[in-house]
Motif scaffolding. Structure first.
Motif, mmCIF file in Angstrom:
data_model
loop_
_atom_site.group_PDB
_atom_site.id
_atom_site.type_symbol
_atom_site.label_atom_id
_atom_site.label_comp_id
_atom_site.label_asym_id
_atom_site.label_seq_id
_atom_site.Cartn_x
_atom_site.Cartn_y
_atom_site.Cartn_z
ATOM 1 N N ALA B 2 0.850 -1.194 0.000
ATOM 2 C CA ALA B 2 0.000 0.000 0.000
ATOM 3 C C ALA B 2 0.882 1.238 0.000
ATOM 4 N N LYS B 3 0.442 2.224 -0.746
ATOM 5 C CA LYS B 3 1.245 3.450 -0.825
ATOM 6 C C LYS B 3 0.746 4.489 0.179
ATOM 7 N N TYR B 4 1.697 5.168 0.779
ATOM 8 C CA TYR B 4 1.387 6.233 1.730
ATOM 9 C C TYR B 4 2.178 7.485 1.381
ATOM 10 N N LEU B 5 1.541 8.598 1.635
ATOM 11 C CA LEU B 5 2.208 9.890 1.493
ATOM 12 C C LEU B 5 2.616 10.370 2.881
ATOM 13 N N LEU B 6 3.901 10.674 3.027
ATOM 14 C CA LEU B 6 4.373 11.299 4.269
ATOM 15 C C LEU B 6 4.531 12.784 3.984
ATOM 16 N N GLU B 46 15.104 2.755 -0.134
ATOM 17 C CA GLU B 46 15.359 2.287 -1.497
ATOM 18 C C GLU B 46 15.872 0.854 -1.479
ATOM 19 N N SER B 47 16.812 0.589 -0.566
ATOM 20 C CA SER B 47 17.399 -0.750 -0.561
ATOM 21 C C SER B 47 16.417 -1.773 -0.020
ATOM 22 N N SER B 48 15.430 -1.345 0.777
ATOM 23 C CA SER B 48 14.443 -2.313 1.265
ATOM 24 C C SER B 48 13.275 -2.430 0.284
ATOM 25 N N GLY B 49 13.312 -1.679 -0.800
ATOM 26 C CA GLY B 49 12.246 -1.772 -1.805
ATOM 27 C C GLY B 49 10.964 -1.078 -1.379
ATOM 28 N N GLU B 50 11.053 -0.066 -0.520
ATOM 29 C CA GLU B 50 9.848 0.602 -0.042
ATOM 30 C C GLU B 50 9.777 2.082 -0.450
ATOM 31 N N VAL B 94 4.490 0.159 1.269
ATOM 32 C CA VAL B 94 4.812 -0.748 2.379
ATOM 33 C C VAL B 94 3.735 -1.817 2.540
ATOM 34 N N ASP B 95 4.067 -2.818 3.363
ATOM 35 C CA ASP B 95 3.176 -3.962 3.530
ATOM 36 C C ASP B 95 1.979 -3.676 4.424
ATOM 37 N N SER B 96 2.154 -2.750 5.370
ATOM 38 C CA SER B 96 1.079 -2.569 6.341
ATOM 39 C C SER B 96 1.035 -1.138 6.841
ATOM 40 N N HIS B 97 -0.107 -0.805 7.444
ATOM 41 C CA HIS B 97 -0.247 0.502 8.064
ATOM 42 C C HIS B 97 0.746 0.660 9.219
ATOM 43 N N GLU B 98 0.992 -0.430 9.931
ATOM 44 C CA GLU B 98 1.929 -0.385 11.051
ATOM 45 C C GLU B 98 3.330 -0.007 10.570
ATOM 46 N N LEU B 103 7.821 3.871 9.975
ATOM 47 C CA LEU B 103 8.746 4.646 9.151
ATOM 48 C C LEU B 103 8.553 6.152 9.365
ATOM 49 N N ALA B 104 7.294 6.569 9.477
ATOM 50 C CA ALA B 104 7.033 8.000 9.706
ATOM 51 C C ALA B 104 7.686 8.447 11.012
ATOM 52 N N ALA B 105 7.561 7.602 12.039
ATOM 53 C CA ALA B 105 8.152 7.935 13.343
ATOM 54 C C ALA B 105 9.672 8.019 13.229
ATOM 55 N N GLU B 106 10.235 7.111 12.425
ATOM 56 C CA GLU B 106 11.687 7.114 12.259
ATOM 57 C C GLU B 106 12.143 8.413 11.580
#
Lengths: 374, 136
Positions: B2-6, B46-50, B94-98, B103-106
């Motif tokens: 699923a795609k998310y906009l940060l 990028e390296s994790s494919g996300e 990414v795979d999930s909302h979690e 990632l946003a928190a990071e």
């Protein structure tokens, strides 16, 4: 190199009467075929091979089109083989791809594809747009120039502007556009004898020579004065200077030669402090005379600040429109040199807000931070 | 996936936990560390494919609207006092909302003055998707 043969081959097809769009497709097909066949069976005359295959491909397509439309007005007369004036064909192709009827972005895309032999995908990646968008841009450009006839010589400065645009785009994608622009300028210099072509080539080589030192380990911008000059490419500098000197000796000055002269003076200085700013100001005077460009006047003001002191530079700057790109950054720099750190810091921060790219914005922010925290 | 906009805001959103960063008041080293953190973050995705896309926007923009046949567009702004101002975005797949929250928190933990995380609010918005092929 296969791609260097592209313009000559395409030029032959167009001269034989193929319309540009169809000829360009046929040449791309021939290039793909060459990549498949040549590794096992390299031709003795690569260019002739490409001409033959591309021409056959063009005729096949034209016949198929004609049959489909039940029209027989395209005949397959093979032209008599004979000496091919390759230089003329190549030059004509440069002119075609930079034709004044094209927008700058279309001329750039068409030049990279038809003269440079890059694929649509490579060009799309280099300009960070989706491939179908770039494909449309190229085919619209091809339609625009199809039917253009060369009954009078083209203006070489239109071609130079296109190559300059390509060079300035740098290397954001997986194609090194700066290196490609240099290749195309070198190729152009072999088919047309013009001091401004040499001037542009020299300018590109002199800037390219500094490339490795222009960014720090984190990708930060390193301004000219702070660059590690040991990392400059002395081979490229020597070549650029020699090409420029030959061009200048012909006494037909143009803006690219003058810009290259400024770059050569920077390249010639062993340290930033030893830069011959007085001569640089003189070259900017020539450039103002040649172009009357406000951007040139801005650069001149900065050079005046180095040659005659920051106050003189600020006075020259005050005469210019302060909405010019980099005006605020130049003012910040000159105020810092004048010892007015608080004004300089405020202007650096303002210049950062107005910056149009991230590398410059971060650089200017760092300058403001440096002065605010010293 | 699923795609998310940060979405990163210059202004707007909940009350900030730390003061709005004034980069030109930091030391150059603090600012460089902040920029490097965000670059490294993008490189890891990028390296994790996300990773999908990341863009920064100029702080000043213009409002534009159509004003009728044959008339030039009407423009308004820029507004220095606009409550909400977008600074840029990153798009992740990414795979999930979690995972998106993580990632946003990071990204929000990018270092500020003294190296402490700035803890800025990032807005997370799921992309609308194409309708699924199998619906029953």
């Amino acid at each position: 190199m296969l791609r260097s043969l592209t313009p000559g081959v395409l030029g032959v097809l167009v001269r034989r009467g193929a319309d540009f769009a169809a000829a360009e497709d046929a040449v791309q097909d021939a290039l793909v075929e060459a990549l498949r066949v040549w590794p096992d069976d390299p031709p003795r005359e690569p260019r002739a091979w490409l001409v033959t295959v591309a021409w056959r491909r063009f005729l096949d397509t034209a016949r198929a089109d004609a049959a489909r439309r039940r029209r027989e007005d395209l005949v397959d007369e093979e032209p008599a083989p004979g000496p091919v004036p390759e230089a003329d064909d190549t030059l004509r192709l440069y002119f075609l791809c930079a034709h004044p009827s094209l927008t700058p972005s279309s001329a750039v895309a068409l030049t990279l594809r038809a003269v440079g032999g890059l694929t649509t995908r490579q060009i799309a990646r280099a300009y960070l747009v989706p491939e179908p968008t770039m494909a449309q841009r190229i085919s619209r450009a091809k339609r625009t120039v199809t039917g253009v006839r060369f009954d009078r010589p083209g203006d070489v400065t239109t071609v130079l502007r296109v190559l300059y645009l390509v060079f300035n785009e740098g290397y954001s994608g997986d194609v090194d556009l700066a290196a490609e622009a240099i290749r195309l300028a070198r190729q152009l210099a072999t088919v047309v004898d013009h001091p401004e072509v040499a001037g542009l080539l020299a300018l590109m080589l002199l800037h390219h020579a500094r490339r490795a030192s222009r960014t720090g380990p984190d990708g930060d911008l390193v301004p000219l004065a702070d660059q590690d000059r040991r990392r400059w490419d002395t081979g490229l500098i020597a070549e650029g200077v020699e090409i420029l000197q030959t061009a200048l000796s012909r006494d037909r000055l143009g803006e690219f030669q003058a810009q290259a002269a400024v770059a050569a003076l920077h390249a010639d200085a062993p340290t930033a402090a030893e830069t011959d700013w007085v001569q640089i100001v003189e070259w900017y005077d020539e450039l103002v005379r040649l172009t009357d460009s406000p951007v040139v006047r801005l650069n001149r003001a900065v050079a005046v600040g180095e040659a005659d002191g920051p106050r003189a530079g600020l006075a020259a700057l005050a005469a210019l429109d302060d909405t010019l790109p980099r005006h605020t950054a130049a003012a910040a720099y000159l105020h810092e040199r004048d010892g007015d750190w608080s004004t300089a810091a405020r202007l650096y921060a303002e210049a950062a807000r107005r910056a149009t790219n991230l590398a410059e914005r971060d650089h200017l922010t760092r300058q403001a931070a440096r002065l605010n925290t010293r | 996936m699923a795609k998310y906009l940060l979405l990163k805001h210059y202004r707007g959103g909940p009350a900030p936990v730390t003061d709005m960063p004034q980069f030109d008041r930091w030391t150059p080293e603090e600012f460089s560390a902040h920029v490097r953190y965000m670059k490294d973050f993008a490189a890891r995705l990028e390296s994790s494919g996300e990773f999908v896309d990341s863009q920064a926007l100029s702080p000043e923009g213009t409002f534009v609207r159509y004003d009728g046949e044959g008339r030039p567009p009407v423009t308004d702004g820029p507004f220095a006092e606009t409550k909400d101002l977008i600074a840029g975005w990153m798009v992740i797949d990414v795979d999930s909302h979690e995972r998106a929250l993580e990632l946003a928190a990071e990204l929000s933990a990018a270092p500020g003055q003294g190296g402490a995380p700035i803890r800025e609010w990032l807005e997370l918005r799921p992309f609308m998707t194409d309708p699924p092929t199998v619906t029953e």
